[in-house]
Design a protein around this motif. Structure first.
Motif, PDB file in Angstrom:
ATOM      1  N   ILE A 120      -7.446  -2.389  10.079  1.00 51.15           N
ATOM      2  CA  ILE A 120      -6.374  -1.523   9.581  1.00 51.15           C
ATOM      3  C   ILE A 120      -5.086  -1.785  10.346  1.00 51.15           C
ATOM      4  CG2 ILE A 120      -5.563   0.862   9.404  1.00 51.15           C
ATOM      5  CD1 ILE A 120      -8.505   1.664   8.900  1.00 51.15           C
ATOM      6  N   ASN A 121      -5.172  -1.826  11.671  1.00 52.59           N
ATOM      7  CA  ASN A 121      -3.982  -2.080  12.477  1.00 52.59           C
ATOM      8  C   ASN A 121      -3.399  -3.457  12.197  1.00 52.59           C
ATOM      9  OD1 ASN A 121      -4.117   0.421  13.788  1.00 52.59           O
ATOM     10  ND2 ASN A 121      -5.373  -0.373  15.446  1.00 52.59           N
ATOM     11  N   ALA A 122      -4.276  -4.450  12.038  1.00 53.65           N
ATOM     12  CA  ALA A 122      -3.807  -5.801  11.744  1.00 53.65           C
ATOM     13  C   ALA A 122      -3.038  -5.822  10.430  1.00 53.65           C
ATOM     14  CB  ALA A 122      -4.984  -6.766  11.699  1.00 53.65           C
ATOM     15  N   TYR A 123      -3.584  -5.179   9.407  1.00 53.27           N
ATOM     16  CA  TYR A 123      -2.908  -5.120   8.108  1.00 53.27           C
ATOM     17  C   TYR A 123      -1.523  -4.487   8.246  1.00 53.27           C
ATOM     18  CZ  TYR A 123      -2.156  -4.264   3.120  1.00 53.27           C
ATOM     19  OH  TYR A 123      -1.634  -4.249   1.847  1.00 53.27           O
ATOM     20  N   ASN A 124      -1.461  -3.347   8.909  1.00 45.70           N
ATOM     21  CA  ASN A 124      -0.196  -2.622   9.025  1.00 45.70           C
ATOM     22  C   ASN A 124       0.821  -3.365   9.879  1.00 45.70           C
ATOM     23  OD1 ASN A 124      -1.182  -0.581   7.396  1.00 45.70           O
ATOM     24  ND2 ASN A 124      -1.803   0.728   9.103  1.00 45.70           N
ATOM     25  N   ALA A 125       0.379  -3.937  10.986  1.00 47.38           N
ATOM     26  CA  ALA A 125       1.302  -4.647  11.876  1.00 47.38           C
ATOM     27  C   ALA A 125       1.839  -5.911  11.210  1.00 47.38           C
ATOM     28  CB  ALA A 125       0.603  -4.982  13.192  1.00 47.38           C
ATOM     29  N   VAL A 131      -4.154   1.923   5.244  1.00 47.90           N
ATOM     30  CA  VAL A 131      -3.396   0.681   5.113  1.00 47.90           C
ATOM     31  C   VAL A 131      -2.100   0.986   4.384  1.00 47.90           C
ATOM     32  CG1 VAL A 131      -5.411  -0.819   5.180  1.00 47.90           C
ATOM     33  CG2 VAL A 131      -4.626   0.050   2.985  1.00 47.90           C
ATOM     34  N   ASN A 132      -1.003   0.425   4.868  1.00 44.76           N
ATOM     35  CA  ASN A 132       0.319   0.790   4.372  1.00 44.76           C
ATOM     36  C   ASN A 132       1.015  -0.415   3.753  1.00 44.76           C
ATOM     37  OD1 ASN A 132       3.458   1.077   4.956  1.00 44.76           O
ATOM     38  ND2 ASN A 132       2.620   3.134   4.753  1.00 44.76           N
ATOM     39  N   CYS A 133       1.448  -0.271   2.498  1.00 42.61           N
ATOM     40  CA  CYS A 133       2.039  -1.392   1.767  1.00 42.61           C
ATOM     41  C   CYS A 133       3.559  -1.390   1.794  1.00 42.61           C
ATOM     42  CB  CYS A 133       1.549  -1.393   0.325  1.00 42.61           C
ATOM     43  SG  CYS A 133       2.081   0.060  -0.620  1.00 42.61           S
ATOM     44  N   ALA A 134       4.149  -0.576   2.650  1.00 44.92           N
ATOM     45  CA  ALA A 134       5.607  -0.554   2.844  1.00 44.92           C
ATOM     46  C   ALA A 134       6.367  -0.171   1.570  1.00 44.92           C
ATOM     47  CB  ALA A 134       6.093  -1.910   3.367  1.00 44.92           C
ATOM     48  N   SER A 135       5.832   0.792   0.828  1.00 43.52           N
ATOM     49  CA  SER A 135       6.488   1.282  -0.382  1.00 43.52           C
ATOM     50  C   SER A 135       6.445   2.801  -0.406  1.00 43.52           C
ATOM     51  CB  SER A 135       5.792   0.734  -1.628  1.00 43.52           C
ATOM     52  OG  SER A 135       5.804  -0.669  -1.651  1.00 43.52           O
ATOM     53  N   ILE A 136       7.368   3.385  -1.178  1.00 46.76           N
ATOM     54  CA  ILE A 136       7.437   4.841  -1.250  1.00 46.76           C
ATOM     55  C   ILE A 136       6.145   5.437  -1.791  1.00 46.76           C
ATOM     56  CG2 ILE A 136       8.589   6.753  -2.430  1.00 46.76           C
ATOM     57  CD1 ILE A 136      11.189   5.183  -2.227  1.00 46.76           C
ATOM     58  N   GLY A 137       5.520   4.766  -2.741  1.00 47.96           N
ATOM     59  CA  GLY A 137       4.329   5.318  -3.368  1.00 47.96           C
ATOM     60  C   GLY A 137       3.091   5.310  -2.503  1.00 47.96           C
ATOM     61  N   CYS A 138       3.100   4.522  -1.451  1.00 48.26           N
ATOM     62  CA  CYS A 138       1.892   4.409  -0.640  1.00 48.26           C
ATOM     63  C   CYS A 138       1.807   5.543   0.389  1.00 48.26           C
ATOM     64  CB  CYS A 138       1.834   3.049   0.057  1.00 48.26           C
ATOM     65  SG  CYS A 138       3.098   2.786   1.295  1.00 48.26           S
ATOM     66  N   PRO A 139       0.635   5.795   0.910  1.00 51.83           N
ATOM     67  CA  PRO A 139       0.485   6.833   1.940  1.00 51.83           C
ATOM     68  C   PRO A 139       1.370   6.538   3.147  1.00 51.83           C
ATOM     69  CG  PRO A 139      -1.644   6.174   1.091  1.00 51.83           C
ATOM     70  CD  PRO A 139      -0.653   5.201   0.529  1.00 51.83           C
ATOM     71  N   ALA A 140       1.718   7.581   3.872  1.00 56.66           N
ATOM     72  CA  ALA A 140       2.581   7.434   5.038  1.00 56.66           C
ATOM     73  C   ALA A 140       1.930   6.545   6.097  1.00 56.66           C
ATOM     74  CB  ALA A 140       2.872   8.808   5.635  1.00 56.66           C
ATOM     75  N   LEU A 141       2.740   5.721   6.737  1.00 59.90           N
ATOM     76  CA  LEU A 141       2.269   4.952   7.876  1.00 59.90           C
ATOM     77  C   LEU A 141       2.119   5.902   9.055  1.00 59.90           C
ATOM     78  CD1 LEU A 141       1.631   2.236   9.272  1.00 59.90           C
ATOM     79  CD2 LEU A 141       4.086   2.014   9.732  1.00 59.90           C
ATOM     80  N   ALA A 142       0.930   6.000   9.590  1.00 63.28           N
ATOM     81  CA  ALA A 142       0.697   6.878  10.743  1.00 63.28           C
ATOM     82  C   ALA A 142       1.475   6.361  11.946  1.00 63.28           C
ATOM     83  CB  ALA A 142      -0.788   6.936  11.069  1.00 63.28           C
ATOM     84  N   ASN A 143       1.928   7.268  12.797  1.00 64.73           N
ATOM     85  CA  ASN A 143       2.627   6.829  14.010  1.00 64.73           C
ATOM     86  C   ASN A 143       1.680   6.786  15.202  1.00 64.73           C
ATOM     87  OD1 ASN A 143       2.335   9.563  14.564  1.00 64.73           O
ATOM     88  ND2 ASN A 143       4.408   9.798  15.391  1.00 64.73           N
ATOM     89  N   ILE A 144       0.395   6.673  14.906  1.00 64.81           N
ATOM     90  CA  ILE A 144      -0.649   6.529  15.920  1.00 64.81           C
ATOM     91  C   ILE A 144      -1.514   5.349  15.526  1.00 64.81           C
ATOM     92  CG2 ILE A 144      -2.648   7.614  17.048  1.00 64.81           C
ATOM     93  CD1 ILE A 144      -1.448  10.326  16.311  1.00 64.81           C
ATOM     94  N   ALA A 145      -1.849   4.497  16.469  1.00 58.78           N
ATOM     95  CA  ALA A 145      -2.718   3.359  16.181  1.00 58.78           C
ATOM     96  C   ALA A 145      -4.157   3.829  15.995  1.00 58.78           C
ATOM     97  CB  ALA A 145      -2.653   2.340  17.315  1.00 58.78           C
ATOM     98  N   PHE A 146      -4.863   3.182  15.090  1.00 59.62           N
ATOM     99  CA  PHE A 146      -6.290   3.442  14.932  1.00 59.62           C
ATOM    100  C   PHE A 146      -7.041   2.789  16.084  1.00 59.62           C
ATOM    101  CE2 PHE A 146      -4.672   4.168  10.725  1.00 59.62           C
ATOM    102  CZ  PHE A 146      -5.485   5.160  10.203  1.00 59.62           C
ATOM    103  N   GLN A 147      -8.041   3.493  16.601  1.00 53.66           N
ATOM    104  CA  GLN A 147      -8.950   2.986  17.629  1.00 53.66           C
ATOM    105  C   GLN A 147     -10.356   3.387  17.220  1.00 53.66           C
ATOM    106  OE1 GLN A 147      -6.542   1.355  21.091  1.00 53.66           O
ATOM    107  NE2 GLN A 147      -8.629   1.140  20.373  1.00 53.66           N
ATOM    108  N   GLY A 148     -11.327   2.730  17.784  1.00 53.34           N
ATOM    109  CA  GLY A 148     -12.700   3.068  17.446  1.00 53.34           C
ATOM    110  C   GLY A 148     -13.016   4.531  17.665  1.00 53.34           C
TER     111      GLY A 148
END
Length: 272
Positions: A89-94, A158-175
């Protein structure tokens, strides 16, 4: 000085993927970048990504991406599935943020990074787990295509950088925060009436639920229908008991809303 500390933190990840004792990989460098450059709106239902700030500190982002690239397939396979999914997830978003920066600020939508013949998500530019991959490969092959995860809540992570997609969290996912953060992101997305709402007796949902309906009907937590999944989050959507009953009986009229691919809202630099 603060920026260099972020770079140093990411570089340390190259030397050891066990820097954080509680997790298989230390995503603290990405977490710091998110905390600095992603601003939550409406209580977290939406977020505003400061791409200019990311561009100003691209060295830190690139160092984190290099740390991700340094993980081998064999190392990844040895991790618990929670750490694996958080990593993907983090890799996709970054990498999505990095992709936007290749044409920033001269674009209105991430779709501008594609061509007439191919979408931006099919472009192979991500060095990950020993291969050069596309964003589609990360999402649809590594995440959705693996029977290991089977968690439909990834669609709100996962965030596709568009208005319609869910908000990008401001916290990194960890196990160790994966389940709680996935749950939070799901509830926030469903609580956003601009994306999901009750209109009279008709349930109007994001097109995400149309495109990936099968993911919500694969038996996650025993839910074998989209209606059952939505029923589980009826409180987040403030649905009345009558609608909850109709969801239980799978008798709700569902309409899927148009998806807004515009990234203009995401790229406005906030006033500080």
């Amino acid at each position: 000085m603060k920026n260099w500390l972020i770079v140093l933190c990411a570089l340390l990840g190259l030397q050891s993927v066990s820097a954080n004792a509680a997790n298989a990989f230390d995503h603290s460098a990405w977490n710091a970048l998110l905390q600095q450059n992603v601003h939550l709106l409406e209580g977290g239902k939406a977020s505003q990504v400061d791409y200019q700030a990311f561009a100003d500190n691209e060295a830190a982002l690139n160092a984190y991406l290099k740390a991700l690239e340094g993980v081998s397939q064999s190392e990844f396979d040895a991790w618990p599935k929670e750490d694996q999914l958080a990593f993907l997830i983090n890799a996709y978003n970054a990498w999505t943020v990095s992709f936007i920066l290749t044409k920033w600020p001269d674009l209105k939508s991430i779709k501008d990074l594609g061509s007439f013949f191919s979408s931006p998500w099919s472009k192979e530019f991500v060095p990950l787990l020993g291969e050069t991959r596309s964003l589609d490969n990360i999402e649809h092959t590594l995440i959705r295509g693996s029977d290991r995860y089977n968690d439909p809540r990834i669609h709100f992570a996962v965030n596709c950088a568009s208005i319609g997609c869910p908000a990008l969290a401001n916290i990194a996912f960890q196990g160790d925060n994966l389940d709680s953060l996935l749950e939070t992101q799901t509830e926030l997305f469903l609580a956003d009436s601009s994306r999901n709402r009750l209109n009279g007796k008709k349930l109007e949902l994001s097109s995400i639920f149309k495109w990936y309906r099968e993911d919500f009907e694969k038996g996650w937590k025993g839910y074998n229908s989209l209606e059952a999944f939505i029923h589980n989050y009826a409180s987040a959507m403030s649905l009345p008991e009558s609608v909850k009953t109709d969801l239980s009986n799978e008798k709700v009229d569902i309409k899927f809303l148009s998806y807004d691919w515009d990234s203009e809202q995401e790229t406005i630099r906030p006033i500080r």
